[in-house]
Scaffold this motif. Structure first.
Motif, mmCIF file in Angstrom:
data_model
loop_
_atom_site.group_PDB
_atom_site.id
_atom_site.type_symbol
_atom_site.label_atom_id
_atom_site.label_comp_id
_atom_site.label_asym_id
_atom_site.label_seq_id
_atom_site.Cartn_x
_atom_site.Cartn_y
_atom_site.Cartn_z
ATOM 1 N N ILE A 123 10.321 -3.684 3.635
ATOM 2 C CA ILE A 123 9.349 -2.624 3.941
ATOM 3 C C ILE A 123 8.334 -3.113 4.975
ATOM 4 N N GLU A 124 7.801 -4.311 4.764
ATOM 5 C CA GLU A 124 6.791 -4.846 5.692
ATOM 6 C C GLU A 124 7.369 -5.056 7.088
ATOM 7 N N GLY A 179 0.803 -1.214 0.000
ATOM 8 C CA GLY A 179 0.000 0.000 0.000
ATOM 9 C C GLY A 179 0.837 1.266 0.000
ATOM 10 N N LEU A 180 2.152 1.109 -0.140
ATOM 11 C CA LEU A 180 3.056 2.261 -0.175
ATOM 12 C C LEU A 180 3.618 2.428 -1.577
ATOM 13 N N ALA A 181 3.980 3.662 -1.901
ATOM 14 C CA ALA A 181 4.576 3.956 -3.208
ATOM 15 C C ALA A 181 6.087 4.069 -3.057
ATOM 16 N N LEU A 182 6.798 3.674 -4.099
ATOM 17 C CA LEU A 182 8.248 3.883 -4.087
ATOM 18 C C LEU A 182 8.517 5.360 -4.319
ATOM 19 N N VAL A 228 6.365 5.575 8.298
ATOM 20 C CA VAL A 228 6.573 5.509 6.846
ATOM 21 C C VAL A 228 7.591 6.546 6.391
ATOM 22 N N ASP A 229 7.557 7.731 6.972
ATOM 23 C CA ASP A 229 8.499 8.789 6.581
ATOM 24 C C ASP A 229 9.951 8.414 6.871
ATOM 25 N N ASP A 230 10.154 7.438 7.754
ATOM 26 C CA ASP A 230 11.510 7.025 8.125
ATOM 27 C C ASP A 230 11.995 5.787 7.369
ATOM 28 N N ILE A 231 11.159 5.225 6.506
ATOM 29 C CA ILE A 231 11.559 4.071 5.707
ATOM 30 C C ILE A 231 12.183 4.575 4.405
ATOM 31 N N ASP A 232 13.409 4.157 4.151
ATOM 32 C CA ASP A 232 14.141 4.607 2.967
ATOM 33 C C ASP A 232 13.441 4.182 1.683
#
Length: 128
Positions: free
Chosen positions: A59-60, A19-22, A69-73
């Motif tokens: 990611i998961e 559900g996240l965008a690259l 989410v803002d802290d995931i590269d």
């Protein structure tokens, strides 16, 4: 370019599965080693991933570990609009593939019909 296509496929998979965008900045490297072909992905921060599945798993794991989410590269929140765009693009791609397949089937049928006519003509010659 194969690397660009690989990143586009990765983006779709990440969106579908997480559900996240690259975010911008992902790259891919396709390595050929003998008969084996491997695609490696690199996040904007430089982290190397050995496969698309590894990217999704990474990611998961962070999300379930409580990382914001803002802290995931290399990822960002995906809007519903972006999800709809990806679905529409996939549907258009599938429709185009089906249309091409139908055209090929029609051409094959026409060729087969033409072969039948030739056979009928040669049968007539045999009877005389």
């Amino acid at each position: 370019d194969e690397e660009i296509a690989a990143v586009e496929q990765l983006a779709r998979r990440v969106l579908d599965e997480t559900g996240l965008a690259l975010a911008r900045g992902w790259t891919a490297s396709i390595v050929l080693s003998g008969q084996k072909r491997r695609t490696r992905f690199f996040s904007p921060g430089g982290k190397r991933h050995g496969s698309a599945a590894e990217v999704v798993q990474h990611i998961e794991k962070q999300r379930t570990g409580g990382v914001d989410v803002d802290d995931i590269d290399g990822v960002e929140e995906a809007s519903e609009h972006l999800r709809r765009l990806c679905r529409a693009a996939d549907e258009a791609e599938n429709a185009e593939a089906e249309e091409k397949e139908d055209e090929e089937d029609e051409e094959a049928d026409e060729e087969a019909d033409g072969d039948d006519e030739d056979d009928e003509g040669s049968d007539d010659d045999d009877e005389e």
